[in-house]
Design a protein around this motif. Structure first.
Motif, PDB file in Angstrom:
ATOM      1  N   LEU A  29       0.812  -1.217   0.000  1.00  0.00           N
ATOM      2  CA  LEU A  29       0.000   0.000   0.000  1.00  0.00           C
ATOM      3  C   LEU A  29       0.849   1.272   0.000  1.00  0.00           C
ATOM      4  O   LEU A  29       0.525   2.214  -0.721  1.00  0.00           O
ATOM      5  CB  LEU A  29      -0.973  -0.003   1.182  1.00  0.00           C
ATOM      6  CG  LEU A  29      -1.905   1.195   1.303  1.00  0.00           C
ATOM      7  CD1 LEU A  29      -2.838   1.255   0.090  1.00  0.00           C
ATOM      8  CD2 LEU A  29      -2.713   1.115   2.580  1.00  0.00           C
ATOM      9  N   PRO A  30       1.945   1.336   0.751  1.00  0.00           N
ATOM     10  CA  PRO A  30       2.769   2.547   0.668  1.00  0.00           C
ATOM     11  C   PRO A  30       3.297   2.814  -0.743  1.00  0.00           C
ATOM     12  O   PRO A  30       3.348   3.959  -1.180  1.00  0.00           O
ATOM     13  CB  PRO A  30       3.919   2.266   1.638  1.00  0.00           C
ATOM     14  CG  PRO A  30       3.369   1.290   2.604  1.00  0.00           C
ATOM     15  CD  PRO A  30       2.424   0.446   1.813  1.00  0.00           C
ATOM     16  N   PHE A  36       0.991   8.275  -6.285  1.00  0.00           N
ATOM     17  CA  PHE A  36       0.191   9.493  -6.324  1.00  0.00           C
ATOM     18  C   PHE A  36       0.833  10.657  -5.572  1.00  0.00           C
ATOM     19  O   PHE A  36       0.730  11.802  -5.994  1.00  0.00           O
ATOM     20  CB  PHE A  36      -1.210   9.238  -5.742  1.00  0.00           C
ATOM     21  CG  PHE A  36      -1.972   8.211  -6.507  1.00  0.00           C
ATOM     22  CD1 PHE A  36      -2.529   8.514  -7.736  1.00  0.00           C
ATOM     23  CD2 PHE A  36      -2.121   6.932  -6.010  1.00  0.00           C
ATOM     24  CE1 PHE A  36      -3.225   7.567  -8.457  1.00  0.00           C
ATOM     25  CE2 PHE A  36      -2.824   5.972  -6.715  1.00  0.00           C
ATOM     26  CZ  PHE A  36      -3.375   6.292  -7.947  1.00  0.00           C
ATOM     27  N   PHE A  37       1.491  10.371  -4.457  1.00  0.00           N
ATOM     28  CA  PHE A  37       1.965  11.435  -3.586  1.00  0.00           C
ATOM     29  C   PHE A  37       3.473  11.684  -3.636  1.00  0.00           C
ATOM     30  O   PHE A  37       3.916  12.792  -3.330  1.00  0.00           O
ATOM     31  CB  PHE A  37       1.579  11.149  -2.130  1.00  0.00           C
ATOM     32  CG  PHE A  37       0.103  11.137  -1.894  1.00  0.00           C
ATOM     33  CD1 PHE A  37      -0.624  12.305  -1.956  1.00  0.00           C
ATOM     34  CD2 PHE A  37      -0.560   9.957  -1.631  1.00  0.00           C
ATOM     35  CE1 PHE A  37      -1.989  12.301  -1.749  1.00  0.00           C
ATOM     36  CE2 PHE A  37      -1.927   9.938  -1.418  1.00  0.00           C
ATOM     37  CZ  PHE A  37      -2.635  11.113  -1.483  1.00  0.00           C
ATOM     38  N   ASN A  38       4.261  10.682  -3.947  1.00  0.00           N
ATOM     39  CA  ASN A  38       5.712  10.826  -3.862  1.00  0.00           C
ATOM     40  C   ASN A  38       6.383  10.023  -4.969  1.00  0.00           C
ATOM     41  O   ASN A  38       7.189   9.136  -4.714  1.00  0.00           O
ATOM     42  CB  ASN A  38       6.190  10.351  -2.483  1.00  0.00           C
ATOM     43  CG  ASN A  38       7.564  10.846  -2.142  1.00  0.00           C
ATOM     44  OD1 ASN A  38       8.232  11.462  -2.954  1.00  0.00           O
ATOM     45  ND2 ASN A  38       7.994  10.572  -0.929  1.00  0.00           N
ATOM     46  N   VAL A  64       3.998   7.034   5.897  1.00  0.00           N
ATOM     47  CA  VAL A  64       4.186   8.476   6.101  1.00  0.00           C
ATOM     48  C   VAL A  64       5.123   9.031   5.040  1.00  0.00           C
ATOM     49  O   VAL A  64       4.865  10.085   4.459  1.00  0.00           O
ATOM     50  CB  VAL A  64       4.718   8.765   7.525  1.00  0.00           C
ATOM     51  CG1 VAL A  64       5.175  10.198   7.661  1.00  0.00           C
ATOM     52  CG2 VAL A  64       3.656   8.427   8.554  1.00  0.00           C
ATOM     53  N   TRP A  65       6.196   8.320   4.762  1.00  0.00           N
ATOM     54  CA  TRP A  65       7.146   8.738   3.735  1.00  0.00           C
ATOM     55  C   TRP A  65       6.463   8.824   2.368  1.00  0.00           C
ATOM     56  O   TRP A  65       6.667   9.768   1.615  1.00  0.00           O
ATOM     57  CB  TRP A  65       8.308   7.765   3.709  1.00  0.00           C
ATOM     58  CG  TRP A  65       9.373   8.014   2.683  1.00  0.00           C
ATOM     59  CD1 TRP A  65       9.654   9.184   2.051  1.00  0.00           C
ATOM     60  CD2 TRP A  65      10.304   7.064   2.195  1.00  0.00           C
ATOM     61  NE1 TRP A  65      10.722   9.006   1.194  1.00  0.00           N
ATOM     62  CE2 TRP A  65      11.133   7.717   1.266  1.00  0.00           C
ATOM     63  CE3 TRP A  65      10.531   5.721   2.467  1.00  0.00           C
ATOM     64  CZ2 TRP A  65      12.166   7.060   0.594  1.00  0.00           C
ATOM     65  CZ3 TRP A  65      11.559   5.074   1.802  1.00  0.00           C
ATOM     66  CH2 TRP A  65      12.360   5.749   0.880  1.00  0.00           C
ATOM     67  N   ALA A  66       5.615   7.852   2.069  1.00  0.00           N
ATOM     68  CA  ALA A  66       4.952   7.812   0.769  1.00  0.00           C
ATOM     69  C   ALA A  66       3.939   8.938   0.601  1.00  0.00           C
ATOM     70  O   ALA A  66       3.754   9.452  -0.493  1.00  0.00           O
ATOM     71  CB  ALA A  66       4.264   6.465   0.583  1.00  0.00           C
TER      72      ALA A  66
END
Length: 83
Positions: A29-30, A36-38, A64-66
């Motif tokens: 999931l990450p 999308f985010f990172n 959190v990193w992702a």
């Protein structure tokens, strides 16, 4: 363990496939969120997902990193613009 033995004994292979796909989706999931985010760190996050799946704390850190990739860049640009 009894639940797993019962599923295998009933030869409900469709349910086993759904469980495996669901487990892999949750495990990675990450990496999915990183698309999308990172996106810049996607391959590092994908590699970090492999061992992080064994530890809930590490997996949470990778999540959190992702998800904070664009946020960090957004605030860094804002701070640079104000200086």
């Amino acid at each position: 363990m009894e639940f797993i033995n019962e599923i295998v004994a009933n030869e409900n292979y469709a349910f086993l496939v759904v469980l495996v796909i669901g487990g892999l989706t949750l495990w990675f999931l990450p990496a999915i969120l990183a698309l999308f985010f990172n996106r810049k760190h996607f391959k590092y996050i994908l590699l970090a997902c492999i061992p992080a799946g064994f530890s809930f704390i590490a997996w949470g850190g990778v999540i959190v990193w992702a998800t904070t990739g664009k946020v960090i860049g957004k605030y860094a640009n804002k701070v640079n613009a104000e200086s």
